[in-house]
Write a protein that holds these residues in place. Structure first.
Motif: not given
Length: 298
Positions: A236, A238, A282, A285, A288, A291
């Motif tokens: 993942y 950003e 994502n 994250w 977040d 997340a």
């Protein structure tokens, strides 16, 4: 007449210090296994990783923690929570610094000064890169800074200099207690965790600047049979621009990450590995909360 058996000692040994002072190298040396990411970049350890060393009459539970930093966003707050939780349940504290490090007044040093009942060993690492005079000056500095420390010791984690003494001192400082974990366990983390960490380590080694810090790895499938382990992982990032960097031209960069990680996994798991990697975005994250919970930081 048989001699009395030795009482069993067990406890938690917390390894703390700033980023890049050699905490992960030290834990790997003490446990005798490569459990923690080791790179030249700071902040590669994000979780609290337990490494368990067992003997007939002891169990040392080492805790490798993220480097101590001033938090800038939610991920950093979660990382520092791992550090402070490790101090709360520690039976022994190994405070790792190095020959180069400059310490301002900071909360963790102040907290160590106020620690009364837990043995603290200050370990001045990387002494192989300094003169005897510089080493002695740094040892004297820490004796003055932390007068309540049980001892201040010179070590070279990379060359395993002084690590046997550290092991013995930690062992001698443990309370008499039955083991906390089954004696055949090496760590508290599942195999999926180490698979993800191996991918993340290769990202740190292959890419530069901010990109590695913006990546998180999740293992979505881990299937093992007698012959092979099949692993599907997702990297993942950003932003979309970072996704392009991770994949690289014609997918070559991602392919290299996968090859390096698979080779590392096959050494670690002692079995053939089939690894598939995908990249997803994502956004933000690291700030977040949902997340971070999904990635195991909360």
């Amino acid at each position: 007449m048989n001699p009395e058996p030795k009482p069993h000692r067990a406890g938690f040994v917390s390894i703390i210090g700033k980023p890049n002072v050699g905490k992960s190298t030290l834990m790997n040396a003490l446990v005798g296994e490569r459990l923690s990411i080791v790179t030249s970049k700071a902040q590669t350890t994000r979780h609290r990783i337990l490494g368990i060393l067992n003997g007939d009459d002891f169990q040392l539970v080492y805790s490798d923690t993220p480097g101590i930093i001033q938090p800038k966003y939610e991920l950093h707050n979660a990382m520092m929570a791992f550090v402070y939780s490790s101090l709360e349940d520690a039976d022994v504290i190994l405070f790792v610094t190095d020959i180069y490090e400059k310490h301002d007044e900071e909360p963790v040093v102040e907290r160590l000064r106020k620690t009364e009942d837990t043995p603290i060993y200050v370990l001045v690492n990387k002494i192989d890169q300094a003169s005897q005079e510089d080493v002695e000056a740094k040892l004297a500095y820490w004796k003055e800074q932390l007068p309540n420390a049980t001892d201040v010791l010179p070590i070279s984690a990379l060359n395993a200099f002084g690590t046997e003494k550290v092991l013995q001192l930690a062992l001698d400082s443990l309370p008499i207690h039955p083991p906390y974990y089954p004696k055949d366990e090496l760590t508290d983390k599942p195999e999926r965790f180490f698979a993800a960490e191996m991918v993340r380590e290769k990202i740190f080694k292959l890419y530069k600047k901010e990109v590695p810090y913006s990546c998180e790895v999740a293992i979505e499938e881990f299937k093992e049979d007698d012959e092979i382990i099949r692993i599907r992982g997702v990297i993942y990032v950003e932003r979309n621009s970072q996704k392009g960097i991770i994949i690289g031209a014609k997918g070559e960069a991602l392919k290299k990450v996968g090859t390096w990680a698979r080779e590392e996994m096959e050494k670690f798991f002692q079995k053939k590995v089939f690894l598939e990697l995908f990249v997803k975005v994502n956004e933000n994250w690291r700030t977040d909360a949902k997340a971070l919970t999904r990635f195991g930081y909360q």
